[in-house]
Write a protein that holds these residues in place. Structure first.
Motif, PDB file in Angstrom:
ATOM      1  N   ASP A  69       0.593  -1.158  -0.022  1.00  9.86           N
ATOM      2  CA  ASP A  69      -0.223  -0.080  -0.020  1.00  9.86           C
ATOM      3  C   ASP A  69       0.927   1.285  -0.121  1.00  9.86           C
ATOM      4  O   ASP A  69       0.420   2.279  -0.406  1.00  9.86           O
ATOM      5  N   SER A  70       1.901   1.102   0.621  1.00 10.09           N
ATOM      6  CA  SER A  70       2.965   2.383   0.476  1.00 10.09           C
ATOM      7  C   SER A  70       4.430   1.665   0.327  1.00 10.09           C
ATOM      8  O   SER A  70       4.915   0.776   1.006  1.00 10.09           O
ATOM      9  N   HIS A  71       5.095   2.407  -0.320  1.00 15.18           N
ATOM     10  CA  HIS A  71       6.623   2.169  -0.593  1.00 15.18           C
ATOM     11  C   HIS A  71       7.437   3.579  -0.604  1.00 15.18           C
ATOM     12  O   HIS A  71       7.126   4.317  -1.200  1.00 15.18           O
ATOM     13  N   THR A  72       8.048   3.600   0.709  1.00 17.15           N
ATOM     14  CA  THR A  72       8.728   5.060   0.917  1.00 17.15           C
ATOM     15  C   THR A  72      10.209   4.659   1.166  1.00 17.15           C
ATOM     16  O   THR A  72      10.576   3.393   0.943  1.00 17.15           O
ATOM     17  N   GLN A  73      11.191   5.612   1.394  1.00 14.62           N
ATOM     18  CA  GLN A  73      12.294   5.572   1.557  1.00 14.62           C
ATOM     19  C   GLN A  73      13.018   6.078   2.953  1.00 14.62           C
ATOM     20  O   GLN A  73      12.485   6.973   3.141  1.00 14.62           O
ATOM     21  N   LEU A  74      14.089   5.618   3.264  1.00 15.33           N
ATOM     22  CA  LEU A  74      14.788   6.274   4.245  1.00 15.33           C
ATOM     23  C   LEU A  74      16.258   6.425   3.905  1.00 15.33           C
ATOM     24  O   LEU A  74      17.022   5.603   3.544  1.00 15.33           O
ATOM     25  N   HIS A  75      16.700   7.646   4.069  1.00 18.27           N
ATOM     26  CA  HIS A  75      17.829   8.114   3.808  1.00 18.27           C
ATOM     27  C   HIS A  75      18.858   8.108   4.969  1.00 18.27           C
ATOM     28  O   HIS A  75      18.431   8.889   5.825  1.00 18.27           O
ATOM     29  N   HIS A  76      19.676   7.142   4.800  1.00 18.25           N
ATOM     30  CA  HIS A  76      20.738   6.708   5.851  1.00 18.25           C
ATOM     31  C   HIS A  76      22.177   7.033   5.588  1.00 18.25           C
ATOM     32  O   HIS A  76      22.818   6.387   4.749  1.00 18.25           O
ATOM     33  N   GLY A  77      22.823   8.452   5.949  1.00 19.89           N
ATOM     34  CA  GLY A  77      24.070   8.765   5.588  1.00 19.89           C
ATOM     35  C   GLY A  77      24.026   8.560   3.941  1.00 19.89           C
ATOM     36  O   GLY A  77      23.172   9.318   3.271  1.00 19.89           O
ATOM     37  N   PRO A  78      24.837   8.090   3.340  1.00 24.97           N
ATOM     38  CA  PRO A  78      24.885   8.056   1.845  1.00 24.97           C
ATOM     39  C   PRO A  78      24.078   6.837   0.943  1.00 24.97           C
ATOM     40  O   PRO A  78      23.837   7.056  -0.191  1.00 24.97           O
ATOM     41  N   HIS A  79      23.123   6.179   1.815  1.00 22.95           N
ATOM     42  CA  HIS A  79      22.462   4.953   1.393  1.00 22.95           C
ATOM     43  C   HIS A  79      21.052   5.431   1.407  1.00 22.95           C
ATOM     44  O   HIS A  79      20.400   6.142   2.425  1.00 22.95           O
ATOM     45  N   GLY A  89      -3.993   0.459  10.595  1.00 28.63           N
ATOM     46  CA  GLY A  89      -4.169   0.413  12.088  1.00 28.63           C
ATOM     47  C   GLY A  89      -2.768   0.212  12.615  1.00 28.63           C
ATOM     48  O   GLY A  89      -1.894   0.945  12.261  1.00 28.63           O
ATOM     49  N   PRO A  90      -2.881  -0.287  13.878  1.00 26.69           N
ATOM     50  CA  PRO A  90      -1.494  -0.187  14.588  1.00 26.69           C
ATOM     51  C   PRO A  90      -0.525  -0.947  13.905  1.00 26.69           C
ATOM     52  O   PRO A  90      -0.867  -1.810  13.431  1.00 26.69           O
ATOM     53  N   THR A  91       0.785  -0.367  14.060  1.00 31.74           N
ATOM     54  CA  THR A  91       1.724  -0.681  13.353  1.00 31.74           C
ATOM     55  C   THR A  91       2.584  -1.863  13.744  1.00 31.74           C
ATOM     56  O   THR A  91       2.845  -1.705  14.984  1.00 31.74           O
ATOM     57  N   ILE A  92       2.776  -2.866  13.012  1.00 32.38           N
ATOM     58  CA  ILE A  92       3.665  -3.980  13.559  1.00 32.38           C
ATOM     59  C   ILE A  92       4.957  -4.102  12.686  1.00 32.38           C
ATOM     60  O   ILE A  92       4.806  -4.197  11.302  1.00 32.38           O
ATOM     61  N   LEU A  93       6.260  -3.807  13.060  1.00 28.87           N
ATOM     62  CA  LEU A  93       7.460  -3.890  12.342  1.00 28.87           C
ATOM     63  C   LEU A  93       8.141  -4.952  12.130  1.00 28.87           C
ATOM     64  O   LEU A  93       8.494  -5.540  13.298  1.00 28.87           O
ATOM     65  N   GLY A  94       8.571  -5.439  11.142  1.00 28.44           N
ATOM     66  CA  GLY A  94       9.317  -6.679  11.085  1.00 28.44           C
ATOM     67  C   GLY A  94      10.923  -6.379  11.141  1.00 28.44           C
ATOM     68  O   GLY A  94      11.226  -5.101  10.162  1.00 28.44           O
ATOM     69  N   VAL A  95      11.666  -6.920  11.908  1.00 28.59           N
ATOM     70  CA  VAL A  95      13.399  -6.625  11.840  1.00 28.59           C
ATOM     71  C   VAL A  95      14.143  -7.905  11.464  1.00 28.59           C
ATOM     72  O   VAL A  95      13.977  -8.794  12.173  1.00 28.59           O
ATOM     73  N   VAL A 113      -2.956  -8.061   8.728  1.00 23.06           N
ATOM     74  CA  VAL A 113      -3.545  -7.079   7.692  1.00 23.06           C
ATOM     75  C   VAL A 113      -5.014  -7.401   8.125  1.00 23.06           C
ATOM     76  O   VAL A 113      -6.016  -6.497   8.173  1.00 23.06           O
ATOM     77  N   ALA A 114      -5.467  -8.564   7.877  1.00 27.55           N
ATOM     78  CA  ALA A 114      -6.782  -9.066   8.076  1.00 27.55           C
ATOM     79  C   ALA A 114      -7.352  -8.891   9.527  1.00 27.55           C
ATOM     80  O   ALA A 114      -8.616  -8.670   9.608  1.00 27.55           O
ATOM     81  N   ALA A 115      -6.542  -8.620  10.474  1.00 27.05           N
ATOM     82  CA  ALA A 115      -6.690  -8.595  11.973  1.00 27.05           C
ATOM     83  C   ALA A 115      -7.144  -7.041  12.376  1.00 27.05           C
ATOM     84  O   ALA A 115      -7.100  -6.926  13.228  1.00 27.05           O
ATOM     85  N   GLY A 116      -6.614  -6.131  11.049  1.00 27.26           N
ATOM     86  CA  GLY A 116      -6.794  -4.936  11.407  1.00 27.26           C
ATOM     87  C   GLY A 116      -5.460  -4.243  11.688  1.00 27.26           C
ATOM     88  O   GLY A 116      -5.728  -3.023  12.494  1.00 27.26           O
ATOM     89  N   TYR A 117      -4.517  -4.782  11.314  1.00 21.62           N
ATOM     90  CA  TYR A 117      -3.182  -4.095  11.565  1.00 21.62           C
ATOM     91  C   TYR A 117      -2.391  -3.534  10.322  1.00 21.62           C
ATOM     92  O   TYR A 117      -2.692  -3.854   9.347  1.00 21.62           O
ATOM     93  N   ARG A 118      -1.406  -2.523  10.656  1.00 22.81           N
ATOM     94  CA  ARG A 118      -0.349  -2.371   9.376  1.00 22.81           C
ATOM     95  C   ARG A 118       0.789  -2.873   9.730  1.00 22.81           C
ATOM     96  O   ARG A 118       1.569  -3.017  10.705  1.00 22.81           O
ATOM     97  N   VAL A 119       1.392  -3.498   8.638  1.00 26.22           N
ATOM     98  CA  VAL A 119       2.613  -4.328   8.557  1.00 26.22           C
ATOM     99  C   VAL A 119       3.604  -3.472   7.954  1.00 26.22           C
ATOM    100  O   VAL A 119       3.684  -3.184   6.592  1.00 26.22           O
TER     101      VAL A 119
END
Length: 300
Positions: A69-79, A89-95, A113-119
């Motif tokens: 649903d969304s594709h963004t970017q993080l700029h970290h140093g030169p990368h 919904g409430p955010t669940i982050l995968g590491v 996602v079916a349970a109402g969360y954002r992954v």
């Protein structure tokens, strides 16, 4: 609370012959190089230790990146690092762990996602589709915190393998989340380094030199700072630790020590899955999803 599960039908397959050949060639090469130049060998080991294998993405889930649903970017140093999200919904982050990629958590997207969360999933530097060639656990922890602040607030974190240490460090340092799932967490970076030395066939002196170089680079307290079993008593999140008795990469004993040191945690114990198959095993996915969505009331 401990859940025991067994699934021999998905037992870990043996390593392929080419990988064994490459591994043995590396061992022999390092042993020879150590005899020729101990300092040169130490520099090579250091380089290898901070260079992940950029493994192919799991083809069974890669298509989900195009459906995000969304594709963004993080700029970290030169990368530049990619961040993907699905659902609301409430955010669940995968590491992900070392040499992994965020999409390894693809099996969790649909049920959560079916349970109402954002992954939300992302690739750390030098992993997956992210830029960079080398990284370290401190940088992975810093990036985790940056991603969390960009996409948060967080309901929960799911972390695998070495990513578990990054998650634990970030949470103890002040990152906020209500729940935390650790899949095959190592007890400490120290034990990870010792295991790496064993796999590379390093002599006792060569391993000691590598550890000394680590301390010079990161400080003498690196082993305490990145010890998950020492961080665990400071975790205030409700937790679930998933271990597998057939894990050849992180022993079940290491992960169990993290669980025993974590006051508010539960343990799921399986066997026959190994280190990576637990990421997609239906019984693990179901148990993790149940833990993360427990007590949630979805508005009608």
């Amino acid at each position: 609370m401990t859940i025991h599960m067994r699934n021999l039908s998905t037992a870990t397959a043996p390593q392929t012959q080419p990988r064994n050949f490459q591994h043995e060639a590396l061992r022999l090469g390092l042993q020879l190089y150590t005899r020729l130049s101990a300092e040169g060998a130490a520099k090579l080991v250091e380089r290898l230790a901070f260079t992940p294998d950029r493994l192919p993405m799991p083809s069974r889930y890669e298509y989900l990146l195009d459906l995000a649903d969304s594709h963004t970017q993080l700029h970290h140093g030169p990368h530049t690092l990619p961040i993907y999200s699905w659902g609301d919904g409430p955010t669940i982050l995968g590491v992900h762990g070392w040499s992994g990629a965020g999409i390894q958590f693809g099996a969790y997207i649909e049920p959560l996602v079916a349970a109402g969360y954002r992954v939300v999933l992302y690739d750390a530097p030098a992993h997956g589709r992210a830029q960079g060639e080398r990284t370290d656990l401190y940088e992975m922890t810093e990036v985790l915190a940056k991603v969390a602040h960009q996409v948060g607030p967080l309901h929960a974190i799911i972390a695998h393998s070495l990513g578990s240490i990054a998650a634990g460090r970030a949470l103890v340092d002040g990152l906020d989340a209500s729940r935390l799932v650790l899949l095959a967490p190592p007890a400490s970076l120290s034990e990870v380094v010792n295991e790496m030395g064993h796999q590379m066939g390093l002599s006792t002196d060569a391993l000691a030199e590598h550890r000394k170089r680590m301390e010079t680079r990161f400080g003498g307290d690196v082993w305490q700072q990145l010890s998950l079993e020492e961080l665990a008593p400071q975790l205030r999140q409700q937790g679930l630790v998933v271990i597998d008795s057939d894990d050849a990469d992180v022993s079940a004993d290491q992960s169990a020590r993290v669980y025993h040191n974590w006051p508010d945690s539960e343990l799921m114990s399986a066997d026959g899955l190994g280190h990576h198959r637990m990421l997609r095993a239906p019984q693990v996915v179901d148990a993790v999803a149940d833990f993360l969505t427990r007590d949630r009331v979805v508005p009608h």
